[in-house]
Structures are given as structure tokens and as C-alpha cells.
Design an enzyme around this catalytic site. Structure first.
Site, PDB file in Angstrom:
ATOM      1  N   ILE A 157       0.879  -1.428  -0.296  1.00 53.31           N
ATOM      2  CA  ILE A 157       0.367  -0.021  -0.154  1.00 53.31           C
ATOM      3  C   ILE A 157       0.877   0.921   0.391  1.00 53.31           C
ATOM      4  O   ILE A 157       0.790   2.069  -0.554  1.00 53.31           O
ATOM      5  CB  ILE A 157      -1.207  -0.004   1.077  1.00 53.31           C
ATOM      6  CG1 ILE A 157      -1.872  -0.722   0.968  1.00 53.31           C
ATOM      7  CG2 ILE A 157      -1.724   1.201   1.179  1.00 53.31           C
ATOM      8  CD1 ILE A 157      -2.940  -1.183   2.574  1.00 53.31           C
ATOM      9  N   ARG A 236      -3.586   0.977  11.062  1.00 51.54           N
ATOM     10  CA  ARG A 236      -4.291   0.571  11.871  1.00 51.54           C
ATOM     11  C   ARG A 236      -4.874   1.294  13.243  1.00 51.54           C
ATOM     12  O   ARG A 236      -3.555   1.919  13.143  1.00 51.54           O
ATOM     13  CB  ARG A 236      -3.633  -0.681  12.178  1.00 51.54           C
ATOM     14  CG  ARG A 236      -3.829  -1.924  11.890  1.00 51.54           C
ATOM     15  CD  ARG A 236      -5.366  -2.737  11.918  1.00 51.54           C
ATOM     16  NE  ARG A 236      -5.593  -3.869  10.958  1.00 51.54           N
ATOM     17  CZ  ARG A 236      -6.163  -3.553   9.647  1.00 51.54           C
ATOM     18  NH1 ARG A 236      -6.644  -2.688   9.391  1.00 51.54           N
ATOM     19  NH2 ARG A 236      -6.254  -5.006   8.535  1.00 51.54           N
ATOM     20  N   ASP A 260      -8.702   6.245   9.223  1.00 51.94           N
ATOM     21  CA  ASP A 260      -9.849   5.843   8.460  1.00 51.94           C
ATOM     22  C   ASP A 260     -10.237   4.101   9.707  1.00 51.94           C
ATOM     23  O   ASP A 260     -10.611   3.708   9.739  1.00 51.94           O
ATOM     24  CB  ASP A 260      -9.151   4.423   7.793  1.00 51.94           C
ATOM     25  CG  ASP A 260     -10.965   3.797   6.581  1.00 51.94           C
ATOM     26  OD1 ASP A 260     -11.586   4.041   6.385  1.00 51.94           O
ATOM     27  OD2 ASP A 260     -10.480   2.506   6.248  1.00 51.94           O
ATOM     28  N   GLU A 265     -11.840   1.046  17.950  1.00 54.97           N
ATOM     29  CA  GLU A 265     -13.175   0.670  15.861  1.00 54.97           C
ATOM     30  C   GLU A 265     -14.076  -0.215  16.696  1.00 54.97           C
ATOM     31  O   GLU A 265     -15.124  -0.745  16.072  1.00 54.97           O
ATOM     32  CB  GLU A 265     -12.692   0.895  15.236  1.00 54.97           C
ATOM     33  CG  GLU A 265     -11.576  -0.238  15.105  1.00 54.97           C
ATOM     34  CD  GLU A 265     -10.993  -0.594  13.705  1.00 54.97           C
ATOM     35  OE1 GLU A 265     -10.826   0.838  12.840  1.00 54.97           O
ATOM     36  OE2 GLU A 265     -11.241  -1.456  12.884  1.00 54.97           O
ATOM     37  N   HIS A 297     -13.887   2.921   8.357  1.00 50.56           N
ATOM     38  CA  HIS A 297     -13.026   1.357   7.997  1.00 50.56           C
ATOM     39  C   HIS A 297     -13.078   1.209   6.814  1.00 50.56           C
ATOM     40  O   HIS A 297     -13.581  -0.263   6.511  1.00 50.56           O
ATOM     41  CB  HIS A 297     -12.601   0.148   9.180  1.00 50.56           C
ATOM     42  CG  HIS A 297     -11.078  -0.235   9.024  1.00 50.56           C
ATOM     43  ND1 HIS A 297     -10.876  -0.800   9.968  1.00 50.56           N
ATOM     44  CD2 HIS A 297     -10.429  -0.847   7.395  1.00 50.56           C
ATOM     45  CE1 HIS A 297      -9.495  -2.350   9.196  1.00 50.56           C
ATOM     46  NE2 HIS A 297      -9.468  -1.588   8.555  1.00 50.56           N
TER      47      HIS A 297
END
Ligand code: NAI
Length: 331
Positions: A157, A236, A260, A265, A297
């Protein structure tokens, strides 16, 4: 094989069902809404495998419960595996498979989306225009061209993201304990982590969450950053010490924050909680800042990514069933 699929939403069911129907020997998929935890593990009774997502709990207790049910495979439909106690899984002889790569573009492009939204105040502009308010006060942005963007973690990524930012004319610097010569050859300068903080205008996190990276962004690191820095986390939640970041936002050291992911979460994301009261005071504080944009997310959430995730998740199960262990993308 019979697979208990946890934490499923309508889109998971659709993409997994489509992928399963393309297999020569389809699996028997049992879809559950429930998140996997010690209270729901019994749903895997009679199944050979469980299929899990990012916020399913695969700690030692749950793994022992799964082993007692004779579950032999965990096929993760995600890249990260920080939610699994790998040592315990190994001890119990449970194989853990993941989707190492599906679409790095999905996450990298979402990261760019957060940057543009924050920089140009698109979230605020959108609301203003709908209120018949066309004033520009408070919407001033900055050119991305010539700015220094730091990529922490230049894996799949991070590399795509670096390339995108180079395309916008940014200077890209990076930190990775395992520098990639191809990335360096493409013009990305590897520097020490301590050199990232005072240099970067934008810092984007693309490393895994582990004991080395937990709270990588903490008060010490923030103190060394440029005033007004933009911080983006699509990695994360645990990479960031959120109270320290809130202090950084209040002191204006951090000028923009795009998230994100969020450390807590698991209790919030992927659900419609609009009829409930938000109980997480730290998250609630984040929501009060005009220069903070949070998505739940969703960076991975593209058609291409879901197609690849579903295919690879089920193919991992097929390889396991056929005893072709070398072909499984094992963690
Ligand atoms: P990858 O495994 O290809 O790359 C991770 C890179 O981080 C590697 O180059 C590794 O050497 C580096 N790294 C390891 N420890 C580091 C450290 N202490 N500091 C800096 N770099 C370090 O992984 P990929 O596919 O690029 O994914 C990166 C992360 O993105 C995943 O671990 C996952 O947590 C997150 N992710 C988030 C998604 C979302 O929807 N928000 C979707 C997919 C992944």
C-alpha cells in the site's frame, strides 16, 4: 468444507457467494452477523473453518474454544492479522490464512481522498453550499505540489501511495525497517524515523500494527513534528496514541487529522449506531474538531478489492481442504 463466516454484512454475503459459485467444488458457507468472540464461538460448531474480519476476536480463549469445536482453519478476509494470537493458534495446530494482497490501490486512493478532503476543506464546503452559504472564510487550503510527504511502511500500500503522491509533485520520504531498493530507485528517499517528524508536511501510516509500531505516533513524536502537520492513518488504530493526538490538535501542532481506523473501533465501526448514544468520550472529542475527518474503516471498500478478497479467502480454504499447504497464504 463447511465454513462459519463471522461479522458478515450484505456485501460480504454477496461477494463471497459469487466467488463460491465460481469454484469447481464450492464450500458450504454459514453466514453470521455476529462478531466472533468468546460468546459467539459456538456458532462454529460443526464447521471445519471460520472466516473472520478485522474486528473479530481471535485471542487465546476464542482459539481454544474453536480448537475444542475441531476448527482447523481460520481464513481471514483481510490483510492485517493483529487480531489473532498467532502463538496460541500454532500451539493448537490451527492454520491461519489471510489475503496478503487484494487491492493496494483501494487503500492508497482512499488515503489521497482523506488528504484532499482535509486540505481543501471539502467536508465543510459541501455542507456550506447545501446551506446556501458560499463564503470561503476558513476553507483556505495549500498546494500539495512540492510538499514533503512521509510514508511510514513502504509495503504494497505504501508503495502505491508514494507513487500517487509523486504524481502530484510531492517529495516523498519514507521509513521502513526493510527499505525496498525498487522504491528508492523510484525516487523515494529512505530516512530515519526521527528525521521524518521535523521534515514532513504530511505523514501517512502504512505499516502493520505490532509491538514495535503500537503508539508509534505518541506525544514524543508529535512534539518533534512541524506545526500544522497533516497526519493520516489508514493502517491500524493502535498505531496512534489518540489522547496524545487530541492534545496535538488542541495545541494546533497537528493541523489536520485523517483517520480510517481507530484503536477502539471494534465497538463502533461497521454498524449503524445512529439510534444509540456514543459512549466513547475520546472518539466523541475527535468528532468535535473541524480539521478531523474520520471514515469507518472503508479504505478497502471497492468492488475490485471485495472481489479479490472473496476469491482469495475461499481459495485459501480450498488449498487447505486439498492439503496443498504451500499454496495457502499463511500468516
Ligand atoms: P505490507 O506487509 O505489504 O507492508 C507493510 C510494510 O510495513 C512492510 O514494508 C514492512 O517492512 C513495514 N514495516 C514493518 N514494521 C515497520 C515499522 N516499525 N515501521 C515502518 N514500517 C514497518 O502491508 P500492506 O498490504 O501494505 O498493508 C499495510 C497495513 O495497512 C496493514 O498491515 C493493515 O494494517 C493496513 N490495511 C488497512 C486497510 C484499510 O481498509 N484501512 C486495508 C488493508 C490493510
Amino acid at each position: 468444507m463447511k465454513i462459519a463466516v463471522f461479522s458478515t454484512k450484505p456485501y460480504d454475503r454477496k461477494f463471497l457467494t459469487d466467488a463460491n459459485s465460481c469454484l469447481e467444488k464450492p464450500h458450504q458457507l454459514e453466514f453470521h452477523d455476529a462478531q466472533l468472540n468468546s460468546n459467539s464461538s459456538l456458532l462454529a460448531q460443526g464447521c471445519d473453518a471460520v472466516c473472520c474480519f478485522v474486528n473479530d476476536n481471535l485471542d487465546a480463549t476464542v482459539l481454544q474454544q474453536l480448537a475444542a469445536l475441531n476448527v482447523k482453519l481460520i481464513t481471514l478476509r483481510c490483510a492485517g492479522f493483529n487480531q489473532v494470537d498467532l502463538a496460541e493458534a500454532k500451539k493448537l495446530g490451527i492454520v491461519v490464512a489471510r489475503v496478503a494482497e487484494y487491492s493496494p490501490h483501494a487503500i492508497a486512493e482512499h488515503t489521497l481522498g482523506l488528504i484532499l478532503m482535509l486540505n481543501r476543506n471539502l467536508h465543510r464546503a459541501h455542507h456550506r453550499v447545501r446551506e446556501n452559504d458560499y463564503s470561503l472564510n476558513g476553507l483556505l487550503g495549500f498546494d500539495l505540489f512540492n510538499k514533503t510527504v512521509a510514508v511510514i511502511g513502504t509495503g504494497k500500500i505504501g508503495q502505491v501511495f508514494a507513487h500517487i503522491m509523486q504524481g502530484l509533485g510531492c517529495e516523498v520520504i519514507a521509513f521502513d525497517p526493510q527499505p525496498d531498493p525498487a522504491v528508492a530507485a523510484a525516487g523515494v528517499s529512505y530516512v530515519a524515523l526521527n528525521d521524518i517528524w521535523p521534515t514532513a508536511d504530511i505523514i501517512s501510516l502504512h505499516c502493520p500494527l505490532n509491538t514495535n509500531t503500537h503508539h508509534l505516533i505518541n506525544s514524543d513524536a508529535i512534539a518533534q513534528m512541524k506545526t500544522g502537520v497533516m497526519l493520516i492513518n489508514t493502517g491500524r488504530g493502535g498505531l496512534i496514541d489518540t489522547p496524545a493526538v487530541i492534545a496535538g490538535l488542541k495545541s494546533k501542532k497537528i493541523g489536520y487529522l485523517g483517520l480510517d481506523v481507530y484503536e477502539e473501533e471494534a465497538n463502533l465501526f461497521f454498524e449503524d449506531n445512529s439510534n444509540s448514544l456514543l459512549q466513547d468520550d475520546i472518539f466523541a472529542r475527535l468528532l468535535t474538531f473541524p480539521n478531523v475527518v474520520i471514515t469507518g474503516h472503508q479504505a478497502f471498500f471497492t468492488r475490485e478489492a471485495l472481489t479479490a478478497i472473496s476469491n482469495i479467502t475461499l481459495i485459501n480454504a480450498t488449498h487447505f481442504e486439498q492439503g496443498e499447504m504451500a499454496k495457502i497464504c499463511q500468516v
